[in-house]
Design a protein around this motif. Structure first.
Motif: not given
Length: 48
Positions: A8-9, A40-48
């Motif tokens: 993403m970066a 559910d032990s999941s992750y969600n990434q956001h880049m602003r």
């Protein structure tokens, strides 16, 4: 998760190199947010 944040970066850095984008930017601040789903032990990434 680390690979996705890196990708993403890199994508954002490529976007900023475009002439039309860089000419129309006065200032820029980037922040990264990672939210965790405990069910559910999941992750969600956001880049602003």
């Amino acid at each position: 998760m680390e690979k996705r944040l890196k990708a993403m970066a890199q994508g954002l850095n490529r976007l900023m190199k475009y002439k039309k984008v860089s000419q129309n930017m006065i200032d820029f601040m980037r922040s990264t947010e990672v939210t965790a789903n405990k069910k559910d032990s999941s992750y969600n990434q956001h880049m602003r």
